[in-house]
Each structure stands twice: as C-alpha cells, then as structure tokens.
Design a protein around this motif. Sequence first.
Motif, short mmCIF file in Angstrom:
data_model
loop_
_atom_site.label_atom_id
_atom_site.label_comp_id
_atom_site.label_asym_id
_atom_site.label_seq_id
_atom_site.Cartn_x
_atom_site.Cartn_y
_atom_site.Cartn_z
N ILE A 228 28.41 63.74 25.96
CA ILE A 228 28.22 64.06 24.15
C ILE A 228 27.59 62.75 23.75
CG2 ILE A 228 29.11 64.69 21.97
CD1 ILE A 228 31.57 65.47 23.30
N HIS A 229 26.25 62.76 23.58
CA HIS A 229 25.43 61.48 23.46
C HIS A 229 25.55 60.77 22.23
CE1 HIS A 229 22.13 59.06 23.94
NE2 HIS A 229 21.27 59.33 22.97
N LEU B 47 33.94 58.00 13.52
CA LEU B 47 33.66 58.57 14.73
C LEU B 47 34.75 59.83 14.81
CD1 LEU B 47 32.75 58.71 17.45
CD2 LEU B 47 34.34 56.90 18.09
N PRO B 48 36.02 59.77 14.46
CA PRO B 48 37.10 60.96 14.51
C PRO B 48 36.37 62.26 13.73
CG PRO B 48 38.26 59.22 13.65
CD PRO B 48 36.64 58.63 13.88
N GLY B 49 35.70 61.74 12.54
CA GLY B 49 35.20 62.98 11.68
C GLY B 49 34.16 63.64 12.49
N TYR B 50 33.04 63.08 13.17
CA TYR B 50 32.05 63.26 13.94
C TYR B 50 32.73 64.20 15.18
CZ TYR B 50 27.58 63.75 15.92
OH TYR B 50 26.45 64.26 16.31
N LEU B 51 33.60 63.86 15.73
CA LEU B 51 34.23 64.40 16.67
C LEU B 51 35.01 65.69 16.42
CD1 LEU B 51 35.66 61.69 18.72
CD2 LEU B 51 33.80 62.85 19.63
N GLU B 52 35.39 65.60 15.35
CA GLU B 52 35.99 67.05 14.35
C GLU B 52 35.11 68.15 14.36
OE1 GLU B 52 39.54 69.11 12.91
OE2 GLU B 52 39.35 67.16 14.36
N GLN B 53 33.83 67.58 13.91
CA GLN B 53 32.82 68.62 13.72
C GLN B 53 32.27 69.23 14.94
OE1 GLN B 53 30.22 65.67 11.49
NE2 GLN B 53 29.99 67.64 9.90
N LEU B 54 32.29 68.32 16.05
CA LEU B 54 31.76 68.84 17.50
C LEU B 54 32.94 69.81 17.67
CD1 LEU B 54 30.30 65.55 19.06
CD2 LEU B 54 28.96 67.52 17.87
N TYR B 55 34.07 69.54 17.61
CA TYR B 55 35.31 70.50 18.25
C TYR B 55 35.05 71.84 17.61
CZ TYR B 55 40.00 72.25 18.87
OH TYR B 55 41.11 72.78 19.23
N HIS B 56 34.72 71.71 16.25
CA HIS B 56 34.33 73.08 15.54
C HIS B 56 32.84 73.86 15.71
CE1 HIS B 56 38.59 73.39 13.82
NE2 HIS B 56 38.16 71.85 13.45
N GLY B 57 32.11 73.33 16.57
CA GLY B 57 30.93 73.81 17.10
C GLY B 57 29.75 73.35 16.48
N GLN B 58 29.93 72.34 15.70
CA GLN B 58 28.45 71.39 15.09
C GLN B 58 27.90 71.03 16.36
OE1 GLN B 58 27.28 71.09 11.89
NE2 GLN B 58 25.72 70.34 13.16
N GLN B 59 26.41 71.24 16.27
CA GLN B 59 25.60 70.62 17.17
C GLN B 59 25.71 69.16 17.25
OE1 GLN B 59 21.62 71.90 16.56
NE2 GLN B 59 20.47 70.41 18.11
N ASP B 60 25.46 68.36 18.40
CA ASP B 60 25.51 67.08 18.57
C ASP B 60 24.11 66.63 18.07
OD1 ASP B 60 26.06 64.23 19.09
OD2 ASP B 60 25.57 64.44 21.29
#
Length: 735
Positions: A40-41, A79-92
């Motif tokens: 995850i870049h 950082l955890p907020g961004y990771l949470e978004q990725l966990y729910h399917g948000q594009q990196d």
Amino acid sequence: LNPASHALEQYAVDPSDPALLEQCVEATCRVRGAIQMVGIHGPALLAQELETTMRRLAAGEVAQVDDAYEVLMRAMLQLPGYLEQLYHGQQDIPLVLLPLLNDLRALQDADLLTESAFFNPDLSVSCPESRRDPVKATWDVHTVARRFRPGYLAALLGFIRDQQVSKNLKILISVVNNIEQASRSPRLAQLMWVADGFLTALSDASLTPSVAGKILLGRLDQQVRRVIQNGEDSIDAVPPVELLKNLLYYLAQADSPSPSVRELKQAFSLDISLPDEHILTKAKEDLYGFNANLIGNISEQIREELFAVKDALDIAVHSKAGSTEGMESVLNHLNTVADALGMLGLPKFRKLIHDHAQYLRPIIDQRGVLEEEDVMRIAGAMLYIESSLYDLAAPNLDTDTPGNVLPDVEYQRMVRATVEEILKDFAVVKDCVIKYCQTQNDAENLASLSAKLHAIKGTAQMLRYSDQVNLVNAIESYISQEWMAAQNQPDKHQLELLANAITGVEYFFESIVERSVAPELGLRIAEENLTELGYPPRKSLAARVAASVEAPQTKEEKPAREPAKPVIRVIDGKTGKETVHTLEVPLHADDEVAAMAAQFVQPEEVDDELVKVFLGEAEDVLHKIEADTLAWEQDNSDRKILQKLIRSFHTLKGAGRIIGATSFGLLSWSIEELLRKVADGSGAPVAEIFSLLKNVTATLRQLTAEMQGEPVADSSEEIQSLITAAREMRLVVSA
C-alpha cells in the motif's frame, strides 16, 4: 500505532527519557514493514516519513522541536484514519496525504513534494517532425536563445506583475517556439514543445495563472540560459525532468480548444495519467471529514472540561474565600484535558495544562488557599487554549502551497518590517548615485552611499540572504574602487549596468514585502550586469557546491565584435526582411549614438508574431505620448507628466531593442535622454521641445507603418536630423 502515540505524548511532556522516543521509532518501523508487505503505497510513504522524522528528532537534528511534536501527533492521528478507509474499500490515493507528508519533510529540511511527484507520464515521447519549419530548422539555436532571451525575461516580468498579460504571453510563446524550431537536441525540442502548450493553455484561459505556473516559467528561463552557456547538448546530458513533469501535470488539467494542446495531451496520454478528480475530492472529504469530526468532538469535550474547571475555581474564590476543600475533581478535569490535547497532537497546550495541574496539586492536597492571582493565571491559560480550539475543526485543504506549512506569523512580520527598512536604504542609495552623477566630487555623498550599502549588507546577512549579501558586496566593491579610490567618471553604459544591478537586488526584497513570485529573476539580472561591469559577485557556498557536482562546462570562443556601425534598420512585418540605411550623423570615435546602436542585437530573422506584438504595444504607447505631450504643453510645470513621457520613450527604446529595430530604438532613446536632462535641470527651451516631440512621434508612427509594409517615404534623413536635434537640444539644456 496506539502505544507509539502514547509514548510520543509522554515524551513530549518529559523529553528526558529517550527510551520513549525509541519505542515510537520501533513501533512505527513495524507498522511500515507491515504496510510494505501488502504493497500500500500511500501509508507506506507516510510511515517512512514518520520514522525518519522521529529518528532525526532523537538525534537532535530537528530544529523546530515543538512543531515536530505537533506534526508527529497529527500524523499518528491521520494514519489510522487513512488505513481505516482502505479497510472499508477506499482506493489508495497518496495525493490525499500530500500536505502531511510535506509537513514531515519540512521538519527534516528535505525537498517538498508536489502533486506531480505522484504523476508519471511517458517522457520518451518526441516532438513531432510535423511541427518543424524547414527555414527555422537551419538557425543556430545558441544564437536564437541568446538574442531572444532578453525579450523572454522582459515578458516574463510583465506576466508575473500581471501587466499586459495577453501581449506578454504572446511574446513568451514566440520565443519558446523559435527555440524549439532551431533546436537539434531532442530533449530541448521536447521541453520547448511542452512549454509552448503550457503557454498556449494560459493564453486561451484554459489554465489560470498561478504562483506555481509563474515559477515554472522562471525555471524554463534557467534552461534557456543553460543552452546559451553550455550549448543544447547540456540539456541532453542532464534533462530537466522535474520541470517537464510539472509542465505536463498542469497541461493534464487544461481543457483547451487549441489543437496544439490537444496534440500534446494525446501524445503523452495525459488524460489517463491523473486520478479522477471526483474520486480524489471524495477521498479528501472522507479523510478530512473523519479528522474534522474527531477533532470537533474532542474539542467540544475539552471545552466542557475547561468550563467545569473554571466553574470550580470561581466558586472556590468567590464563595469559599479561596478554600480548596473538595477540589480534587479539578485535577481530574485537568488530566482529562491534557490527555485530549495530546490526542489532538498539541503537546505545547498539553504541557501548559500539565504544568498548571502540577502547580495546583500540592495546594489541593494540603487544603491550601487559592489566591485570586493564581486563579486569574490559570483561567487565562484555559481561555487561551479554548480560543485556539475553534480553528482546529476546519482543516486547510489547500494543497496548492507545497507542504501546506504554516509560517510563524510573528517571524514573517518581523522579516517584512526588516526588509522595508532595507528598501528605505535602497531609496537613499539610488539618490546618492544620482547625486554622484551630478557632482562627482562629493565626499560626503559617497560616504553616505557606502554607509547605506554596508547597512543593507549587514541586515541581509542577519536574515541569512548570502547570495544577496554577495551581490551588495560586488556593488560596494565597484563604487569603492572605481568611484572612491580611482575617482573614475562612469560612462552611460556603466551607469546603466550599475542601475540594473541595484534594481535587481531591490526587486528581490520588494518581492518579500509584496509577496510576488520569481524573485530570483531580479538576482539573475543583478548578477549578469555586475559581471559585465567587471565585478562578478562571489558565489555562495551552496552555489559553489552545486557547481562542483555539475558536468564540466565548455566555454565557447566568442568572435571579436566588429566596431558597431550606426545604421537604420527597417523591418517588413510581412516578409521579415529589412532595409538598411546608413545613419550619417557626424560621430566621434567613441560617440554615444554608436555605443547605443551597438546594443541593438540584430536577429537573423524576425518572428512575425513578435513584430505584431511590438507594433500593437508601440501603437498604444505612441497614443499615450501624444496625449501626455498635449497635457505637458498646457502645463509645463507638471513633472508627473514629464516622468510619464520619459517612461514611455524608455519603453519604446526597449521594445525596439528586443526585435532589432535600431532606428526606432535610437530615436526613442535620444528623446528619453533629452527629457531626463529636462527633468534634472531648469530653463529648458520648452517650445522647441514640444515641436520636437510632435515631429518624433510622427516619425515613429511612420516607422511602424514601414514595418507593416505600407508604402511610405524614406525616413532615414528625417531620423538623422531628429537625433541630431535632440542631441543639440540636450547640450543646451545641460548648459
């Protein structure tokens, strides 16, 4: 991340325990490794910058320690907020993290990233052969670049200052196009092709002029200068990749109707090189929306806790005569506030609350009495924190400014105030130079001039402007050695070089006060003029280091310039051909007319578009001259109108010089010099000057008609007689 965040909070309050920071580094390193394992870049970049900043903080290599705590805590929150978004399917989409990444890099004194850092077009695309003009392809690019660069710089400064934007963009496009056509280097042709598209998009308003765009055009000039100094092979050897990527990045966002822009976008596949704008906007809203809601909720909790503390203190002082009995809850409230402030990444505020809690604890534990001044001090701190919380829930999403780094307002105010004092000293310097030109042997004036230059140098040194200090040093050396020691009388050309150097440095400092862009242009002009004057500035340490790692430069042997012959050149705007008339003015060997004529560089061929721009501007200026001449004739005591006339003829002289219209420029120059003498003296032959001005204006209009190919009578004898008349009248005024 949770234990790392907690350890960082503790370290911010008590930096005496380095083990706490080491815990943060180790935890972040593990996070980075886990993120990299799944490829995850965006979060990997953020974790890398987090870890690097912490290591440099631990090593004592971060100057702004308090700022570092705040940025690190903000990164721990984001950082955890961004990771949470990725966990729910948000594009990196790493672009979303750009402001925070740049905040961290700024703490490390590392180069800031731009959006184009995440933009990777195919740079192997070559400039199409279909764009080549067979005639212009035979030109020598070194000669073209050298002759057209002054016009580029003049137009760029006008564009930067928002003056005659449309005309200046046309000049810039013309210069870039001519260099592209003459180029044999694939890299140089590619760069100029892209720059042509960028300028075209600005010209048709599909791109909005911005600070970043103006800076890019300034950096493009640096590449033109490389061609002049080192030849076009230097561009192939060290291609300006970042400049090219930045120009293409902005072009990718331009919805231009121009065929040339569409051709560029298709060739570089720019339409598929950027993330969809809707997706990018939504990702920003989701991430910052999460943070804004979180910050808003925490801020509201803090305000409630602070209200409870203030209420308890107020009751203690006014109802209980300062008694602290039963106030243990105040300490609990303060601890809650301190933890919440740490969670928001505000260690300075947390420490402020922590210190007040520590002050209150022994008083409350021992059932002491609170004095009113104690309560007022604590209440003041809480009000300060409370008022600061209202700005936290509205994050700044403007990523146009690299890094989104907020400067220290007080420091910037101090810098501007200091620079304003420098500008006042520059005004005195210019007055002293003018006075010296009038009196020469005024020792007191020279002493004042030297003192002001020394003051400017000292202030610039205090502000750590090393390059500017070196330029002022060079100016000071010239005046000290040529004027004070040797008592040499400068000629007009030397004075012009000195004036350009002083104005160039002054422009840099004006850009700080006026918040304008590309201040380096002024410094570059100052350096070039001082070098020609024979007093090149000493390079700063940074510049010497940079020069030491560049490829060796080969100096081109310049052919000796033949003695300049005063001529009249009339250019046909339709064919580009010129008619040459000899200027039969009686001249001495070192005549000033011949010296001025030598400054007019003659292009081998004049670009039609550049001539059209010149003619349009000349028409506007001549119209102003006619109106100002009439107004001055009605009130010849109005010096403001006189100064406007001087500026107008100065503009015509410079415009004529750019396209090689020697006769036009010489005639304008002769009147400019006459009017300057009138402005300096008194008792001028007013009636004769008005008559001369009207005749000169009519002749200049005739010259513009000749350039447009209109059939008119030969004006060479008229120009000769007008220049002679202006010279003789100037001698009368001087006497």
